[in-house]
Motif scaffolding. Structure first.
Motif, PDB file in Angstrom:
ATOM      1  N   PHE A  25      -0.321  -2.320  10.381  1.00 23.42           N
ATOM      2  CA  PHE A  25      -0.621  -1.230   9.452  1.00 23.42           C
ATOM      3  C   PHE A  25      -2.025  -0.653   9.636  1.00 23.42           C
ATOM      4  CE2 PHE A  25       2.762  -3.333   6.898  1.00 23.42           C
ATOM      5  CZ  PHE A  25       3.571  -2.232   6.675  1.00 23.42           C
ATOM      6  N   SER A  26      -2.821  -1.272  10.521  1.00 24.88           N
ATOM      7  CA  SER A  26      -4.228  -0.879  10.694  1.00 24.88           C
ATOM      8  C   SER A  26      -4.996  -1.033   9.387  1.00 24.88           C
ATOM      9  CB  SER A  26      -4.326   0.564  11.213  1.00 24.88           C
ATOM     10  OG  SER A  26      -3.717   0.687  12.472  1.00 24.88           O
ATOM     11  N   TYR A  27      -4.709  -2.112   8.667  1.00 19.90           N
ATOM     12  CA  TYR A  27      -5.406  -2.453   7.438  1.00 19.90           C
ATOM     13  C   TYR A  27      -6.309  -3.658   7.686  1.00 19.90           C
ATOM     14  CZ  TYR A  27      -2.092   0.331   4.590  1.00 19.90           C
ATOM     15  OH  TYR A  27      -1.347   1.329   4.026  1.00 19.90           O
ATOM     16  N   VAL A  28      -7.287  -3.842   6.809  1.00 18.13           N
ATOM     17  CA  VAL A  28      -8.055  -5.088   6.849  1.00 18.13           C
ATOM     18  C   VAL A  28      -7.185  -6.188   6.235  1.00 18.13           C
ATOM     19  CG1 VAL A  28     -10.298  -3.972   6.775  1.00 18.13           C
ATOM     20  CG2 VAL A  28      -9.149  -4.578   4.624  1.00 18.13           C
ATOM     21  N   GLN A  29      -7.409  -7.441   6.673  1.00 18.70           N
ATOM     22  CA  GLN A  29      -6.568  -8.539   6.210  1.00 18.70           C
ATOM     23  C   GLN A  29      -6.634  -8.736   4.696  1.00 18.70           C
ATOM     24  OE1 GLN A  29      -6.718 -12.200   8.532  1.00 18.70           O
ATOM     25  NE2 GLN A  29      -7.543 -11.061  10.278  1.00 18.70           N
ATOM     26  N   SER A  30      -7.809  -8.507   4.116  1.00 16.27           N
ATOM     27  CA  SER A  30      -7.962  -8.701   2.671  1.00 16.27           C
ATOM     28  C   SER A  30      -7.063  -7.758   1.873  1.00 16.27           C
ATOM     29  CB  SER A  30      -9.427  -8.494   2.268  1.00 16.27           C
ATOM     30  OG  SER A  30      -9.868  -7.198   2.627  1.00 16.27           O
ATOM     31  N   ASN A  31      -6.822  -6.554   2.412  1.00 19.01           N
ATOM     32  CA  ASN A  31      -5.939  -5.591   1.759  1.00 19.01           C
ATOM     33  C   ASN A  31      -4.510  -6.131   1.709  1.00 19.01           C
ATOM     34  OD1 ASN A  31      -4.605  -3.359   0.761  1.00 19.01           O
ATOM     35  ND2 ASN A  31      -5.449  -1.915   2.229  1.00 19.01           N
ATOM     36  N   ILE A  32      -4.048  -6.674   2.842  1.00 19.31           N
ATOM     37  CA  ILE A  32      -2.700  -7.241   2.908  1.00 19.31           C
ATOM     38  C   ILE A  32      -2.583  -8.429   1.949  1.00 19.31           C
ATOM     39  CG2 ILE A  32      -0.980  -8.326   4.399  1.00 19.31           C
ATOM     40  CD1 ILE A  32      -1.423  -5.431   5.104  1.00 19.31           C
ATOM     41  N   THR A  33      -3.591  -9.301   1.991  1.00 17.24           N
ATOM     42  CA  THR A  33      -3.582 -10.490   1.135  1.00 17.24           C
ATOM     43  C   THR A  33      -3.508 -10.118  -0.339  1.00 17.24           C
ATOM     44  OG1 THR A  33      -4.870 -11.726   2.774  1.00 17.24           O
ATOM     45  CG2 THR A  33      -4.829 -12.587   0.527  1.00 17.24           C
ATOM     46  N   SER A  34      -4.311  -9.143  -0.740  1.00 14.07           N
ATOM     47  CA  SER A  34      -4.329  -8.748  -2.156  1.00 14.07           C
ATOM     48  C   SER A  34      -3.004  -8.122  -2.577  1.00 14.07           C
ATOM     49  CB  SER A  34      -5.487  -7.778  -2.414  1.00 14.07           C
ATOM     50  OG  SER A  34      -5.318  -6.571  -1.708  1.00 14.07           O
ATOM     51  N   ARG A  35      -2.384  -7.368  -1.678  1.00 16.41           N
ATOM     52  CA  ARG A  35      -1.080  -6.764  -1.985  1.00 16.41           C
ATOM     53  C   ARG A  35      -0.021  -7.843  -2.203  1.00 16.41           C
ATOM     54  NH1 ARG A  35       0.178  -0.921  -1.972  1.00 16.41           N
ATOM     55  NH2 ARG A  35      -1.538   0.108  -0.909  1.00 16.41           N
ATOM     56  N   ILE A  36      -0.029  -8.866  -1.355  1.00 17.88           N
ATOM     57  CA  ILE A  36       0.948  -9.953  -1.493  1.00 17.88           C
ATOM     58  C   ILE A  36       0.708 -10.717  -2.800  1.00 17.88           C
ATOM     59  CG2 ILE A  36       1.758 -12.142  -0.524  1.00 17.88           C
ATOM     60  CD1 ILE A  36       2.729  -9.676   0.999  1.00 17.88           C
ATOM     61  N   HIS A  37      -0.571 -11.002  -3.106  1.00 17.16           N
ATOM     62  CA  HIS A  37      -0.907 -11.697  -4.356  1.00 17.16           C
ATOM     63  C   HIS A  37      -0.474 -10.864  -5.567  1.00 17.16           C
ATOM     64  CE1 HIS A  37      -2.766 -15.261  -2.901  1.00 17.16           C
ATOM     65  NE2 HIS A  37      -3.770 -14.648  -2.276  1.00 17.16           N
ATOM     66  N   LYS A  38      -0.690  -9.569  -5.484  1.00 18.50           N
ATOM     67  CA  LYS A  38      -0.303  -8.667  -6.573  1.00 18.50           C
ATOM     68  C   LYS A  38       1.207  -8.729  -6.804  1.00 18.50           C
ATOM     69  CE  LYS A  38       0.184  -3.754  -7.584  1.00 18.50           C
ATOM     70  NZ  LYS A  38       0.485  -2.509  -6.883  1.00 18.50           N
ATOM     71  N   LEU A  39       1.979  -8.726  -5.712  1.00 14.54           N
ATOM     72  CA  LEU A  39       3.431  -8.781  -5.808  1.00 14.54           C
ATOM     73  C   LEU A  39       3.890 -10.109  -6.410  1.00 14.54           C
ATOM     74  CD1 LEU A  39       5.737  -6.850  -5.082  1.00 14.54           C
ATOM     75  CD2 LEU A  39       5.853  -7.925  -2.823  1.00 14.54           C
ATOM     76  N   GLU A  40       3.256 -11.204  -5.968  1.00 15.56           N
ATOM     77  CA  GLU A  40       3.609 -12.528  -6.491  1.00 15.56           C
ATOM     78  C   GLU A  40       3.266 -12.636  -7.979  1.00 15.56           C
ATOM     79  OE1 GLU A  40       3.384 -15.551  -2.712  1.00 15.56           O
ATOM     80  OE2 GLU A  40       1.458 -14.874  -3.561  1.00 15.56           O
ATOM     81  N   THR A  41       2.139 -12.043  -8.391  1.00 17.11           N
ATOM     82  CA  THR A  41       1.736 -12.062  -9.795  1.00 17.11           C
ATOM     83  C   THR A  41       2.703 -11.247 -10.641  1.00 17.11           C
ATOM     84  OG1 THR A  41      -0.592 -12.294  -9.182  1.00 17.11           O
ATOM     85  CG2 THR A  41      -0.120 -11.509 -11.407  1.00 17.11           C
ATOM     86  N   GLU A  42       3.080 -10.074 -10.126  1.00 14.46           N
ATOM     87  CA  GLU A  42       3.984  -9.194 -10.867  1.00 14.46           C
ATOM     88  C   GLU A  42       5.357  -9.836 -11.044  1.00 14.46           C
ATOM     89  OE1 GLU A  42       5.528  -4.540 -10.589  1.00 14.46           O
ATOM     90  OE2 GLU A  42       3.891  -5.265  -9.323  1.00 14.46           O
ATOM     91  N   LEU A  43       5.824 -10.567 -10.018  1.00  9.63           N
ATOM     92  CA  LEU A  43       7.136 -11.210 -10.087  1.00  9.63           C
ATOM     93  C   LEU A  43       7.051 -12.627 -10.644  1.00  9.63           C
ATOM     94  CD1 LEU A  43       8.544  -9.986  -6.645  1.00  9.63           C
ATOM     95  CD2 LEU A  43       9.188  -9.160  -8.915  1.00  9.63           C
ATOM     96  N   ASN A  44       5.812 -13.101 -10.835  1.00  8.37           N
ATOM     97  CA  ASN A  44       5.571 -14.428 -11.412  1.00  8.37           C
ATOM     98  C   ASN A  44       6.241 -15.542 -10.604  1.00  8.37           C
ATOM     99  OD1 ASN A  44       4.430 -16.189 -13.298  1.00  8.37           O
ATOM    100  ND2 ASN A  44       6.291 -16.184 -14.570  1.00  8.37           N
ATOM    101  N   THR A  45       6.146 -15.433  -9.277  1.00  9.53           N
ATOM    102  CA  THR A  45       6.715 -16.471  -8.412  1.00  9.53           C
ATOM    103  C   THR A  45       6.076 -16.406  -7.035  1.00  9.53           C
ATOM    104  OG1 THR A  45       8.779 -17.387  -7.502  1.00  9.53           O
ATOM    105  CG2 THR A  45       8.611 -15.006  -7.563  1.00  9.53           C
ATOM    106  N   PRO A  46       5.859 -17.546  -6.368  1.00 12.05           N
ATOM    107  CA  PRO A  46       5.347 -17.514  -4.995  1.00 12.05           C
ATOM    108  C   PRO A  46       6.427 -17.013  -4.037  1.00 12.05           C
ATOM    109  CG  PRO A  46       5.821 -19.769  -5.646  1.00 12.05           C
ATOM    110  CD  PRO A  46       5.996 -18.926  -6.869  1.00 12.05           C
ATOM    111  N   LEU A  47       6.041 -16.136  -3.150  1.00  9.70           N
ATOM    112  CA  LEU A  47       6.992 -15.547  -2.197  1.00  9.70           C
ATOM    113  C   LEU A  47       6.869 -16.166  -0.811  1.00  9.70           C
ATOM    114  CD1 LEU A  47       6.516 -11.817  -3.242  1.00  9.70           C
ATOM    115  CD2 LEU A  47       8.388 -13.356  -3.892  1.00  9.70           C
TER     116      LEU A  47
END
Length: 290
Positions: A25-47
């Motif tokens: 995606f030509s993103y920095v790794q921290s951006n990807i990490t935060s997006r995944i954490h956000k998704l896991e928080t929103e769904l309230n489960t580890p993915l």
């Protein structure tokens, strides 16, 4: 939840690492990490399960990936339907078996007429190409006719005769029964036809040798390495120059159709519609000799 979150989740699941997904995606790794954490928080489960070699999906992650794939595919179909233009344009990804004799003419006529289409072609065996079309990895593919998945629709291209070929020293079918069988990988329609003949004749080839290209197979036959079963149209040059000998088998093994397959449920864009029209126009055209 945003579509981009789902795209990032899908890519991490595919690549298995944050680093690889960030590069895609030509993103920095921290951006990807935060997006995944956000998704896991929103769904309230580890993915994902995190480990030293990367990341693997949890059972909940696997469930989400299934829905994610469906949502993103439907989104893509929606965009195609809404943004469809009369003039064909955009990417068109086509697969083909190696021996479609009319293919160069079809492709040439298409790209000359529709210059805004970014056409790419990959080769493979029928079974693999069918799977890629089913999984939306290809827009369509030229394959040998068989019992296709019900989600696929086929358009007949032409019928060919398969011939058993050997080097020019072999004269009878009986002589060929002990020869090594040179072929493409499992899933090839031509291979399946000759294997059916072998079974019906109670023949067990002493050796089966798999190759990646038609040209390599033909050259190997010409120097006496073994025999193969391919369309007669692919052997013209070799037979004309006395390098090989063609042997005819009964129709139930030798008559085979090449068809173009696509998913029946996808939106028929002007790009793919005009490609099918080009096939219809050129499938009976005479072949330009080389």
């Amino acid at each position: 939840m945003e579509f981009k979150d789902l795209e990032i989740f899908q890519k991490v699941a595919e690549k298995g690492t944050i680093t690889a997904a960030a590069k895609e995606f030509s993103y920095v790794q921290s951006n990807i990490t935060s997006r995944i954490h956000k998704l896991e928080t929103e769904l309230n489960t580890p993915l994902f399960n995190r480990h030293r070699r990367g990341m693997s999906l949890t059972p909940e992650g696997k469930k989400l990936l299934n829905y994610c794939n469906q949502i993103l595919l439907l989104t893509n179909e929606m965009k195609k339907a809404v943004q469809s233009k009369k003039e064909p344009s955009g990417k068109l990804e086509i697969g083909t078996v190696e021996t479609v004799i009319h293919l160069p003419q079809i492709l040439s006529n298409y790209i000359k007429k529709y210059k805004n289409v970014d056409l790419s072609v990959v080769t493979g065996v029928t079974e693999t190409l069918e799977e890629k079309v089913l999984n939306h990895k290809l827009d369509g593919a030229f394959v040998t006719e068989s019992e296709f998945h019900p989600d696929l629709i086929s358009h007949e291209v032409f019928q060919e005769e398969l011939v058993l070929i050997s080097d020019n020293r072999t004269s009878t079918l009986e002589d060929l029964k002990a020869e090594p069988f040179l072929c493409f990988s499992e899933g090839c329609g031509y291979r399946a036809r000759l294997e059916a003949w072998y079974r019906d004749q109670n023949i067990t080839p002493k050796k089966v040798m798999e190759f990646g290209t038609l040209e390599t197979i033909l050259r190997s036959v010409a120097v006496g390495l073994g025999v193969t079963f391919v369309p007669r149209s692919a052997t013209t040059h070799y037979e004309k120059n006395g390098l090989i000998r063609c042997h005819t088998l009964p129709d139930q093994y030798s008559k085979i159709k090449t068809v173009f397959i696509r998913r029946a449920d996808t939106f028929l864009t002007s790009t793919i519609k005009t490609f099918i029209e080009t096939i219809e126009t050129n499938k009976q055209a005479p072949i330009t000799p080389i």
